[in-house]
Enzyme design. Structure first.
Site, PDB file in Angstrom:
ATOM      1  N   CYS A  76      46.977  47.914  53.588  1.00 59.77           N
ATOM      2  CA  CYS A  76      46.787  48.839  52.459  1.00 59.77           C
ATOM      3  C   CYS A  76      45.952  50.037  52.894  1.00 59.77           C
ATOM      4  O   CYS A  76      45.004  49.897  53.661  1.00 59.77           O
ATOM      5  CB  CYS A  76      46.070  48.133  51.300  1.00 59.77           C
ATOM      6  SG  CYS A  76      47.127  47.057  50.355  1.00 59.77           S
ATOM      7  N   MET A 113      48.899  47.234  44.589  1.00 64.82           N
ATOM      8  CA  MET A 113      48.044  46.212  45.185  1.00 64.82           C
ATOM      9  C   MET A 113      46.641  46.235  44.581  1.00 64.82           C
ATOM     10  O   MET A 113      46.014  45.193  44.416  1.00 64.82           O
ATOM     11  CB  MET A 113      47.976  46.372  46.709  1.00 64.82           C
ATOM     12  CG  MET A 113      49.308  46.125  47.402  1.00 64.82           C
ATOM     13  SD  MET A 113      50.139  44.581  46.921  1.00 64.82           S
ATOM     14  CE  MET A 113      48.918  43.375  47.377  1.00 64.82           C
ATOM     15  N   GLU A 114      46.162  47.416  44.219  1.00 70.97           N
ATOM     16  CA  GLU A 114      44.840  47.506  43.599  1.00 70.97           C
ATOM     17  C   GLU A 114      44.837  46.857  42.221  1.00 70.97           C
ATOM     18  O   GLU A 114      43.906  46.125  41.863  1.00 70.97           O
ATOM     19  CB  GLU A 114      44.394  48.974  43.525  1.00 70.97           C
ATOM     20  CG  GLU A 114      43.984  49.565  44.864  1.00 70.97           C
ATOM     21  CD  GLU A 114      45.130  49.817  45.852  1.00 70.97           C
ATOM     22  OE1 GLU A 114      44.840  50.051  47.032  1.00 70.97           O
ATOM     23  OE2 GLU A 114      46.310  49.783  45.458  1.00 70.97           O
ATOM     24  N   ASP A 128      35.522  30.633  38.622  1.00 71.04           N
ATOM     25  CA  ASP A 128      34.244  30.351  39.268  1.00 71.04           C
ATOM     26  C   ASP A 128      33.134  30.120  38.252  1.00 71.04           C
ATOM     27  O   ASP A 128      32.331  29.197  38.395  1.00 71.04           O
ATOM     28  CB  ASP A 128      33.862  31.490  40.208  1.00 71.04           C
ATOM     29  CG  ASP A 128      32.501  31.266  40.844  1.00 71.04           C
ATOM     30  OD1 ASP A 128      32.329  30.219  41.501  1.00 71.04           O
ATOM     31  OD2 ASP A 128      31.605  32.113  40.662  1.00 71.04           O
TER      32      ASP A 128
END
Length: 160
Positions: A76, A113-114, A128
């Site tokens: 990227c 992709m971002e 998490d």
């Protein structure tokens, strides 16, 4: 069928040369979800998660991740993002949280992709922060919803 853009003539990984492309405004929207127990969703929405505000933290994590996508995905290009937003909403029907990420740039290459990285990391952050109470959570549905701009034109995912 189109050929892969990141594979050279000999099969080696190759970063695409975007030097000759025109700068245009480009936008991408991606989504994902975290499916969890109803009690886990209630705990998050009540603000009682042990690690703090799950939704606010996941939103910031997604934004930060979008800005570092080029460090995570080897081929990227680093981009000067003009906008990143991450929206996280509860969905009692899942039950869980739905994440939508938007990335925008005026540049020579797209921001799919971002947006995908922002959605993924926001979902992982939810996991998490709530895993202590629900290890059965599932991160699911990470996908591109829409992209606008650039030489290849616009794309909108068809309804499932």
């Amino acid at each position: 069928m189109a050929s892969l853009t990141h594979i050279g003539a000999s099969g080696e990984a190759d970063m695409v040369d975007v030097g000759g492309k025109d700068k245009t405004e480009r936008t991408a929207i991606a989504e994902g979800a975290v499916v969890m127990k109803p009690e886990t969703l209630a705990l998050i929405l009540e603000g009682n998660a042990k690690k703090g505000d799950v939704i606010a933290t996941a939103r910031i994590a997604g934004i930060m991740a979008a800005k570092r996508t080029h460090e995570l995905i080897p081929l990227c290009h680093p981009l000067l993002l003009t906008k990143v937003s991450v929206d996280i909403v509860p969905d009692e029907a899942l039950p869980g949280l739905r994440v939508t990420a938007l990335a925008r740039v005026t540049g020579k290459t797209g921001v799919e992709m971002e947006a995908l990285t922002a959605a993924s990391v926001a979902c992982l952050t939810v996991y998490d922060m709530a895993k202590a109470v629900d290890r059965e959570m599932t991160v699911t549905g990470i996908r591109l919803v829409e992209k606008r701009g650039g030489k290849s034109g616009d794309y909108r995912r068809q309804a499932d």
